[in-house]
Scaffold this active site. Structure first.
Site, short mmCIF file in Angstrom:
data_model
loop_
_atom_site.label_atom_id
_atom_site.label_comp_id
_atom_site.label_asym_id
_atom_site.label_seq_id
_atom_site.Cartn_x
_atom_site.Cartn_y
_atom_site.Cartn_z
N LYS A 225 0.82 -1.22 0.00
CA LYS A 225 0.00 0.00 0.00
C LYS A 225 0.86 1.27 0.00
O LYS A 225 2.06 1.25 0.27
CB LYS A 225 -0.98 -0.04 1.17
N ARG A 259 -2.95 -10.35 5.23
CA ARG A 259 -3.44 -10.44 3.85
C ARG A 259 -2.38 -9.83 2.94
O ARG A 259 -2.14 -8.62 2.98
CB ARG A 259 -4.77 -9.71 3.71
#
Length: 279
Positions: A225, A259
């Site tokens: 991210k 994740r």
């Protein structure tokens, strides 16, 4: 005592080493790997590869939830995921999670063997989602998001990001219980990158252990991210190594499920990291 996450046909025992959820985006526009596995055969091959690399769960999504992503309709989302799920039904030994906010997509995925609904809206976007979860008996992961993917990064604001998200997840957990979802079916996710600034994300990671007090399995999706590139000072940098650093910090904090895109590297790093810190 560490919690157990109960799915439709099995239970996942949550040990000191986090479980690894492998990401499979069957989309043309996801932020990190959009288009790479858009072809059903490429997606099937990647799913089998992630299992071979040691994924404990496979998370399949047919709609991008990156900032400012374009929404798609139910029919298109089902068309993306259904061939992949159908082909994997008798080939995977690990549970499959469906990453969706739409109850009809969740139903189609469950009919094809999915064991978990992973909903970035906290099971709030579709009024029928909780009923689908209750009737099917799947596990659920309810995530915090401020706004919607199309608007969430416009100007996210909090007075105390950790406590506000803790209180939301606590209240959402209670709501799911009151509407019939069994406690051991529920996993919670603070929603890194979903309506948070880079500093909000870092604050959540530094305080990740706070969410263990919810007494539910805690999942964190931080992989590749933008805050990682921000930290490293280069928007174009490969974020895999930076993701591993965050993964190890989350593992040390006791987070139950990570994740990630890079399963093999994460499994190897977890093995050596946990062996190094455990007595």
């Amino acid at each position: 005592m560490l919690p157990v996450w109960s799915l439709r046909s099995r239970e996942l025992t949550l040990n000191r080493i986090p479980l690894v959820m492998g990401i499979l985006n069957v989309t043309p526009d996801s932020f990190s790997d959009g288009g790479r596995y858009y072809s059903p055969q490429l997606a099937i091959d990647q799913a089998l590869r992630l299992e071979d690399e040691g994924a404990d769960i496979l998370d399949i999504g047919g709609e991008s939830t990156r900032p400012y992503a374009t929404e798609i309709d139910v029919e298109e989302e089902v068309q993306r995921i259904a061939p992949v799920l159908a082909a994997l039904q008798n080939r995977l030994s690990i549970p499959v999670s469906i990453d969706t906010t739409k109850s009809k997509v969740a139903t189609a995925a469950i009919d094809l063997g999915a064991e978990i609904i992973n909903d970035v809206s906290g099971l709030e976007a579709d009024v029928d989602m909780i009923e689908v979860a209750c009737k099917s008996g799947v596990g659920v992961c309810a995530m915090h998001i401020q706004g919607r993917p199309q608007t969430m990064q416009d100007n996210p604001q909090y007075v105390n990001v950790v406590e506000e998200i803790f209180e939301y997840l606590q209240a959402r957990d209670q709501c799911l219980l009151e509407q019939g979802i069994v406690a051991k079916k529920i996993c919670l996710d603070p929603g890194i990158g979903f309506g948070k600034t880079h500093e909000h994300n870092l604050t959540l990671i530094r305080n990740a252990s706070r969410f263990l007090q919810l007494n539910r399995p805690i999942l964190v999706g931080h992989s590749r991210k933008g805050f990682i590139a921000k930290l490293l000072g280069d928007k174009s940098i490969d974020r895999a190594a930076g993701t591993l650093g965050v993964s190890m910090a989350l593992a040390q904090s006791g987070i139950h499920v990570l994740r990630v895109h890079d399963v093999a590297q994460t499994k190897q790093a977890l093995t050596t990291f946990m062996a190094s810190i455990d007595s």
